[in-house]
Each structure stands twice: as C-alpha cells, then as structure tokens.
Design an enzyme around this catalytic site. Sequence first.
Site: not given
Length: 714
Positions: A76-77
């Site tokens: 996700e990051d």
Amino acid sequence: MIAPDDLIALVRNYNPKTNDTLIRAAYDYGLEMHAGQFRHSGEPYFSHPVAVAAILTEQRLDDATIITALLHDTIEDTKASYSEVADLFGNEVAILVDGVTKLTNLQLSSTETKQAENFRKLFFAMSKDLRVILVKLADRLHNMRTIKSMRADKQVQKSRETMDIYAPLAGRMGMQWMREELEDLAFRVLNPEGRASIIRRFITLQRETGDVIHRITGDMRTELDKANVPAEVFGRAKKPYSIWRKMQEKEQGFSRLSDIYGFRVITESEEDCYRAMGAIHQRWRAVPGRFKDYISQPKTNGYRSIHTTVSGRDGKRVEVQIRTGQMHDVAETGVAAHWSYRDGVRANNPFAVDPAKWISSLTEQFDAEEDHEDFLEAVKLEMYSDQVFCFTPKGDVVKLPRGATPIDYAYAIHTRIGSGCVGAKVDGLRVPLWTRLKNGQSVEIITAEGQIPQATWLEIATTGKAKSAIRRALREVDRDRFIKLGHELARSAFEHVGKKATDKVLETAARHLRLDDRETLLARLGSAELNGHSVVQAVYPDLVPDVSDQIDKRRAVIGLDVGQNFDRAPCCQPLPGERIVGITFRGKGVVIHAIDCDRLTEYEDQPNRWLDLHWHSGSHPPIYTATLDLTISNDAGVLGRICTLIGEQKANISNLEFLDRKPDFYRLLIYVELRDVEHLHSVMLALEAESHVAAIERFRDPAAVQAVAEQDKK
C-alpha cells in the site's frame, strides 16, 4: 525499534524450528521499502510493522503471519508489488499481505450503505484466511497504543471505530485481553475524565482496604491446597472501561459496585475445574444467577471456562474463572489458537476451533440479507453479543445471544417453528413472547396451524436470523393488507408536507430507496420496515416539516377506521414515537398500548382484537402524560430546581404525588405532559444530570392495569 535478532528470539521462544532466514529477509525488505518514511511521532515508520509482529509473537503465531505483519504496509505505502512479495516470500504471504492492504482501505465507520458493503468485504476476507484479521487487530492495537501522536479529531475517529468495531470483533474471536486493552485505550481518548475518575477511586480504595487481590489470592490457594486441587491462582482489578460500563449498565456509582476484582484459577484437568469450584463455593457464598458453565457448553469461538461470582472478604463480590491450561490458551488467543506453536510444532490443542467452521457459523445468520440496513443490523446483533444457553424439552442445547426471546429460540430451532409460534413456556410456565431468556432455562414453543409472523415481532426478536425470517414472511404474507396500510401512511406523510402521494411520486421514492417498485415500497411502509419520513425525504430531501404545524390528537394514530376513537392505556402511557398496538373494545373504541406493555399478555389468545397501529410521524403537541418516578435529596430548593429543569425542556407538570418522605430523601411521582418519546428522553436526561436526583425511571402503574382489567370485564 526492535532489532531483527530480538524479534527472531521472540519467535524462537515458542517455535525453535522457525525459518529465521526468511523472517530476517522480510525484516530487511520492509526496512528498505519504508526507508525515509516516518510516523506522526517522528519515529521511523518501520518501527510500526515490527511492533505489530512482536504483538503477534505473544499469540505464538506461525512464520507466515509474522512475516505478513512485517510487510503489511509495503504494497500500500511503498513501491513494493504483489508479484515481488510473492516471488520473495511465497504466495501464502503475498495473499495475506494483499488481504491486510484491502482491509486497511475499508472505511468501517462510513455512511450506512458503504459501511455495509465494507463489512461484507471484511467477512469475505475473514472467510478466506482469518490470519488477515489477526494482523489487522494487532495493527490497530499498536496504533491505539501510540495514538497520542495523531491529531485530536483523528484520535476520536479512530477510538470510536475501535470501540464500535475492532474491540467487539476481538472479543467475539475469543481474544478477551485484546478487547479489554482496545476498549481501555479508546476510553482514554473518548472519556478521559471518566477514566481518570475511575483510577482515582481505585487508588483511594486500595489506600483504604490494602492489597485485596493479594489477600484473596492467598485465601483461594489455601482452600485449594486443603482440597488437594493442584492449581495456580491469579487476581487482577478490572480495566477502567469495564468498570465504567458496569456503572452505566447497573446505574450504580463506583462505591456501590461489588465485582471490580477478577480471579483466574488454572487447573491441570477438567475434573479439577469442578473440584476447584466446589472448594471455592464451600468457603465463600455463591451469588445466585452468576454461575455459567462454558466447559460443558463452550462458546462458538472455543472458549471454555467456569464462571462464578462469590461474596469474598467484607461482603465484596469477586468474579472467578476456572479452567485448564489448554482452555486458558484458547481463552487468551481465541480462534488464533488454531495457528499457535509450542516447542516448534503446531500446538495440538483439543479445544481450539476450526477457523473455517467458526466463520461459517458466524456468517450463516446474515448471508441472505440483501438490504444494507438489515445486513448491518444482523452483523451487529450476531457479532457483538454474548450468549445464553437454553434447553429444549428433550434436553438439547440451543445457543442464543444475550437478550434473546422465545421468538429467537423458535427460529433458532426451525423457521417453520418460528413462523407458527403462538406462545411459549419457560420452565413449564406460560410467558409473553418478549420475555428475555436466561441461562439454563427450558423453553417449549407452542405452535398453531395457520399462524403467521406478526409485524410486532420485529420489535421483539433480537437475532439476525429471526428478524430476517420475519421480514421475509411479512413480505409474502398478507401483502395486500400491508400495501393498503402503506397507502394510508404514505398519504398522511406527504399531506403533512403539502404534497400528494401520487403513483409517480411513489415510484420515484421506490427507485431512490433501491426497491423494486411502488407496491414493494408500500408493503415495506405498511409492515413498519420503512417510515413515512424516509419516503418523503427520498423524493423531497430538502423539504422539512413545519414544526409549528402540529398533529391534531384526533389524527395522531394511523391505522384506525374512519370515526374510530382511541384512548391511551393508563398502564403503559404510550407516547408518540413508540411502537404501539391497539386492542379493540366493543362499544368503546380502541385502547393503544406500548409494544412492551405487560397487559398485552391477557390478549394473546384474542388476535382478532389486535390492530397494527402507528403514531403519525409529524410533530405532536405536548399533551400526552407520562409519569416519572424520582428519588431526590431532601434539601432546600431541590424540588423547585427539578420543576425548573422540566420547564426548561418545554414540558408541563400536571400533578405531583409523594410516595415516601425520609429525613434525607423524597420519593415522588411527577406527571409530565410531553410531545413524544424523544421529549421524554430529553426530560429524563436533564434530570439525570442533576446531582440531587438519586434515581429516575419511567413509572408504569400496576393499579391502572387492574382498573383497565375490571373495565374490560364489565
């Protein structure tokens, strides 16, 4: 931040055969991917995934779960991709990381429709692999432990979400320690004054009584030694939020709470559990109604324990939980016990439940729900409730959520039994269908051919399964009657805002409410699944009813025939906004009762006298009397202050009646004229906040019930 060697050492404590090379590689990969990222506190961001992994080692989870924790934010990051994670750490880890990523993006505290859709995704993720939820819960726990670095508004949002969703979910999964910590961390943000008050009172209590836990623990060990029961005893004070919740539920102050200490007895065998219970009950008096045997009747998440409450030193109540070491492992880790390791091998705990079967039993109650509101209601009913165990006449056990009624019991046995229910016997005695069932009761359902579910049952049922079955039946049975009543409700609702309920308007409303057609809308309206206000708002969202245009008393109740009069039953004094039913009296019109009025039991065998009625959804004048039972301190000016508070809420006092006068308090009845049930709640909340009010409740008059009964016989 925990070093890789220290993290691997935590895993080796319970799994010496761990793949330390793969864990170290995951640590290094996560550290590289999150390089340059920082948390709100200023710490390196990767300290968070490492802390999550450390939390999961406390549950002795497998390597794949630990590695997932280390990598759970990478897809996700960071620039990491699913395929790269799969190539480096295997498909199992990649699927788990992807599952956690999707859960992180769900907004479970969003609008109702989106919330329902996201809950469906949550349970879908759980059904694929429950370890996804275990990582997510550990992620939330660490975020709550470090929440002070967030903005104030974000702290409140996260804490409310934790209190409403993640803490109950952890409890339902059997991880009670995590539930309690999550609740307490959220409580610290949502009500810091309340939590600080509880802690201060604890300190004062310890100063006054000394180390109660140490003394009671020693007493218990002495009694168990006398009975030759090998066991360990642990004691603790309950968490501040747990005590606060008890104070709210029991409406008692801290000084009046008795069971604020809890003790655990860990034995070597199941037989020793019962011997330990006997030894404790011989030494201390057991509190009636506070005994539960979850060993013979375990919870669906595998939890087994004997619960009892006894009167300890100085008459103080203490809760005692008795279980074996293996039962304790499940009690601490819940469903996660399925993946727990001990001494390098998967722990073969006979009490651990199969996660797939647990998820299936959890979700079967609401799989069929299509309506978002119904689905959310089913989730909250089935997910976040404790259980009671009742017996069939043949001795079989039926598990139900706390607060369940005979209707829930009937539908738990079979939909046919529930739909044909006309009455119930509990422990051989006939009881109303809205009776709350208790542990250990024997329940017999009385059925009749031709019986159909009633709309009022929706207010009585508590389980998602029962409510879903009742709704389905109501849609199929007597549809024409509901459509006819729905027409009247719609006409009245639209007329109240100066509009007409034309076919085109109703079709538009149905489309906005995602219903099939106009008749479906009217049927839902007539069966009380929709209200008139919602239908009007669907077509005219900016149209607000004129509060000054109040409903005339003669048309306050919808569902009566033309020219038919009604009276409010003096026994329950129903108010606009409450669910009501009408009982017809020949030559005297209709008497309306609140749905939970005890008087209704006398008419259970006379269904032809019952009418489905509704209060008009508009604004009512303050002419409906309700009676409040107050206990107030006997000080100068207190009664005047009470009257002023009621007047400030725009309510009128029509009568006062003193029941008891003592040197230090008065108990009195206040007859108040109100608009509706919300007005009643406003008045009661204002009075509850007054320090001189010791107790307040709505008064239901048994004498009035008798008067109505005598009138009925004439």
